[in-house]
Scaffold this active site. Structure first.
Site, PDB file in Angstrom:
ATOM      1  N   CYS A   1      -2.871   8.720   3.170  1.00 26.12           N
ATOM      2  CA  CYS A   1      -2.618   8.168   1.841  1.00 26.12           C
ATOM      3  C   CYS A   1      -3.808   8.398   0.927  1.00 26.12           C
ATOM      4  O   CYS A   1      -3.673   8.431  -0.285  1.00 26.12           O
ATOM      5  CB  CYS A   1      -2.322   6.679   1.956  1.00 26.12           C
ATOM      6  SG  CYS A   1      -3.599   5.805   2.888  1.00 26.12           S
TER       7      CYS A   1
ATOM      8  N   GLU B   1       0.886  -1.168   0.000  1.00 26.05           N
ATOM      9  CA  GLU B   1       0.000   0.000   0.000  1.00 26.05           C
ATOM     10  C   GLU B   1       0.918   1.211   0.000  1.00 26.05           C
ATOM     11  O   GLU B   1       1.528   1.527   1.018  1.00 26.05           O
ATOM     12  CB  GLU B   1      -0.871   0.017   1.263  1.00 26.05           C
ATOM     13  CG  GLU B   1      -1.783  -1.188   1.422  1.00 26.05           C
ATOM     14  CD  GLU B   1      -2.890  -1.235   0.392  1.00 26.05           C
ATOM     15  OE1 GLU B   1      -3.170  -0.210  -0.252  1.00 26.05           O
ATOM     16  OE2 GLU B   1      -3.469  -2.314   0.212  1.00 26.05           O
TER      17      GLU B   1
END
Ligand code: NAP
Length: 518
Positions: free
Chosen positions: A296, A257
């Site tokens: 993010c 990720e």
């Protein structure tokens, strides 16, 4: 001052000097220190494999789920303390801290519920058995998914020490795979406090959850083909970890990720003053300033129809002007500092790079007024809004993730094709949101952008007052994104378990297959 320890081999381990300092980024005061020296990582991995793995695999999904529920409750009972720690070591406002801590307990609770629904099974099937050869009704194939016999090694980013640690742990533990978890060192205090609560609760079997309270030495050199490496962090570190011995030579399963240039698109039908327009402005403001933009999933690129940029910049600037920046403990503060002093240089350099092809229309990378702060101290920054008039010709705005409260407004020609091409310039993102009630536009853009995004938030006028925020990751939907975003996929309900399970096709007598395994 707190000295963090690691929880390995069934005991707390304190490293020796030199210690790395963890700071309060609002004051630069050292709040904790840590060292992981002296840990035998090969033994840690073996302990997980030989003690934790068998114990977890002997439990049913319902039992693993019950353990997750108990962990969630134990953490929730100490919520106020955990929020305090997040504020002290992460620069979080109370709201930011709740977002992280509640994200952790909520995800644990959700996977606990899934465990309960799976009941007394210890593995999963995948579809029904199928005949394999025409004319032969007895010979079938049945796919099953069993827990891998290795270790789930979790390496997390600094921005979500609570949620990052426990969203990963919840899925691996429910799958029946023991965890070795490593938070980013700068903000590891919160994950350490949570691990203490988990250990004290005594609900997990020995070896099921180990914790490395800082840098992880040669841990990753011990990865084998039955292990799983789940990483969250920057694309640069991801590239290093992918090239490690386990992933390259032993086919260790890897989930990445990484960072992402997420988009928000204002549809051509939305007028200034519409409810949907207000939702859009508030959404961009929230994503820019929550956790000081260190998410993010935060919106970095704001695409608006030609002719709307001025209005959007004016309204967003007004909203950003209302955000009081400062020490999270001071009254009225809505945005705290960046999490660590080292992030300041990155933010300034990043804004400088974006400013080569976009004009700064709100804020300044070098000036900020911080309430309750000692002048010259703390990692405080101003939100910065930029305006790029040539998004097709620009490069940095689609490539440089400035990990702070920074976004760029860009025009598109009002068509789904044009804005779809611009969204794709991010090279693969975690999430994009679209505000429109134009069904044709929505359908065309969604089907195009879905190839470039792990998640799409589609908001029309009927749902704008009820949707969850753009940046909120829900355990029932997948989290991750293609290409630049790392190519990984986490959560998504039971889909998330696939990373930790080996799928195997059993071929044989249909009656036996269905009696013994279905
Ligand atoms: P980072 O510098 O890449 O560090 C991430 C983690 O990797 C930390 O735990 C770090 O440990 C560890 N690490 C670094 N080098 C390593 C090595 N050689 N071997 C083993 N571990 C190593 O990222 P960050 O600055 O913490 O996080 C910010 C980035 O994460 C942003 O780009 C953000 O977009 C991304 N992020 C992505 C997601 C997502 O879900 N996609 C979520 C959150 C953040 P130490 O701290 O001990 O060095």
């Amino acid at each position: 001052m707190v000295r963090l320890q690691s929880y390995v081999l069934g005991a707390w381990h304190e490293g020796a000097a030199p210690f790395r300092s963890l700071i309060d980024p609002a004051t630069e005061e050292v709040v904790a220190e840590t060292s992981t020296s002296g840990i035998d990582y090969a033994a840690v991995m073996n302990h997980a494999r030989e003690v934790g793995g068998p114990a977890l695999r002997a439990m049913t999904f319902a039992e693993r789920g019950a353990a997750l529920k108990a962990i969630s409750k134990a953490l929730y009972a100490k919520r106020e303390w955990l929020i305090e720690v997040a504020m002290a070591n992460g620069g979080n406002t109370r709201g930011d801290a709740k977002f992280d801590v509640d994200g952790a307990t909520g995800t644990l609770s959700y996977y606990a519920y899934l465990g309960k629904t799976l009941g007394d099974r210890t593995y999963l099937t995948d579809g029904d058995s199928e005949a394999l050869i025409p004319g032969n009704a007895r010979f079938h194939g049945l796919h099953i998914r069993v827990p891998k016999r290795g270790v789930a090694v979790h390496v997390n980013a600094f921005n979500f020490p609570a949620w990052g640690t426990f969203e990963k742990a919840a899925v691996a533990l429910l799958a029946g795979v023991p965890v070795v978890s490593k938070p980013a060192t700068a903000t590891a205090w919160l994950a350490y406090e949570m691990t203490k609560i988990v250990v004290e609760s005594g609900v997990l079997p020995a070896g099921a959850f180990q914790f490395i309270g800082g840098s992880c030495g040669d841990l990753l050199d011990n990865l084998t083909g039955q292990d799983i490496l789940a990483f969250t962090g920057s694309a640069n570190t991801a590239a290093t970890l992918r090239a490690g011995k386990g992933p390259v030579s032993a086919s260790t399963a890897v989930n990445i990720e990484a960072d992402s240039l997420n988009s928000a698109v204002l549809g051509p039908d939305v007028q200034r003053g519409d409810d949907l327009y207000h939702w859009f402005i508030n959404s961009v403001r929230l994503e820019m300033t929550q956790k000081a933009g260190q998410k993010c999933t935060a919106i970095r690129r704001v695409f608006v129809p030609e002719g709307m940029a001025e209005a959007v910049i004016e309204d967003l600037s007004e909203e950003l002007g209302r955000i009081v920046i400062g020490d999270p403990r001071a009254d009225g503060v809505r945005m705290g500092p960046l999490s660590d002093m080292s992030q300041l240089d990155d933010y300034r350099e990043g804004v400088g790079q974006l400013a080569q092809e976009a004009a700064i229309v709100y804020g300044s990378p070098t000036e900020v007024e911080a309430r309750g702060a000692t002048p010259g101290k703390g990692a405080f920054v101003s939100p910065v809004l930029l305006h790029c008039t040539d998004p097709h010709g620009a490069e940095h705005v689609h490539a440089r993730e400035v990990f702070g409260p920074v976004a760029t407004v860009m025009p598109y020609d009002g068509t789904a094709g044009d804005v779809g091409a611009l969204v794709a310039r991010g090279g693969g993102s975690l999430v994009s949101s679209v505000a429109t009630s134009d069904k044709k536009f929505l359908q065309a853009l969604a089907l195009d952008a879905a190839a470039w995004n792990g998640r799409l938030l589609l908001v029309d006028k009927k749902v704008s007052d009820t949707v969850t925020p753009h940046g909120m990751v829900l355990p029932s939907c997948v989290h991750g994104g293609p290409g630049r975003a790392g190519g990984g996929e986490e959560l998504g309900g039971l889909r998330g378990l696939d990373l930790y399970l080996q799928r195997s096709a059993l071929q044989g007598n249909v009656a036996l297959l269905n009696k013994l395994f279905a």
